[in-house]
Design an enzyme around this catalytic site. Sequence first.
Site, PDB file in Angstrom:
ATOM      1  CG  HIS A 158      -1.847   1.109   1.336  1.00 26.11           C
ATOM      2  ND1 HIS A 158      -1.837   1.995   2.402  1.00 26.11           N
ATOM      3  CD2 HIS A 158      -2.843   1.514   0.523  1.00 26.11           C
ATOM      4  CE1 HIS A 158      -2.800   2.873   2.241  1.00 26.11           C
ATOM      5  NE2 HIS A 158      -3.429   2.617   1.113  1.00 26.11           N
ATOM      6  CG  HIS A 202      -3.829   9.486  -0.371  1.00 21.81           C
ATOM      7  ND1 HIS A 202      -4.506  10.347   0.469  1.00 21.81           N
ATOM      8  CD2 HIS A 202      -4.623   8.392  -0.505  1.00 21.81           C
ATOM      9  CE1 HIS A 202      -5.661   9.804   0.819  1.00 21.81           C
ATOM     10  NE2 HIS A 202      -5.756   8.620   0.245  1.00 21.81           N
TER      11      HIS A 202
END
Length: 259
Positions: free
Chosen positions: A8, A50
């Site tokens: 991740h 992100h």
Amino acid sequence: MRPQVLAHRGASFEHAEHTLGAYIAALDEGAEGLECDVRLTADGHLVCVHDRDLRRTASNRGVVSTMDLADLAELDFAAWKHPWAELDDERPLRDETLDSVLTLRKLCEVVADYDRRVDLAIETKHPTRYGGLVERRVVDMLTDFGWTAPGGPARVMSFSYTALQRVERLAPHVRKVMLIEHARAWPMLRRVVGEDWILGPGIAMLREHPKLAERITAAGHDLHVWTVNKPADLELCRSLGVKAVISDRPAYILDLLGA
């Protein structure tokens, strides 16, 4: 059959997320796939970031979509992770090339050149000022690498159904992962998602609604779950037949799996 393990944002438990250093560490640890989030810069480059702004990861007030790649390249994307590192005399010298902004193209090159198959899960972030241009640029990138044919290593993920519809039209053979954050969304989604689409619930939702996984798999969809970092969560995923887990700690999860 055990689930596939994807890193991740790289091995982001110990390394600064979305940096080349985090992804290389994940590969060295045996991760079978890499997950990233992508945004478009003002001059049209896909970068692995992100948040819409840079306050958290680069100590900068800038917004990714309003900055050129050259501006982003001047920023340090890793210092926030270990703020006291400079005071550690025994810490190895930093390789700054591993800590700067990472483009999707560079990450694809790393995956393509690695000495074993590595899957790549690309999440497109929405809302964004560029709308569908993000998916078009992602598909263009996958086409450049020859990854739009059946069996390719790439999959595109999004919380936006509309975004995945675009990918379906542009690259029907690329795997699509419909991310889902709330169990109440499934009754609506089950009527509209593609037959071969994968569903991507968060682990917190599965803990609260374990029967949801059974309903999703009964409808013919595989499950890819985020973000799995604890033994109990991994065991829950295994008991539910989850096909892939996305983890900040790929080495730890692989070790728990006996891989």
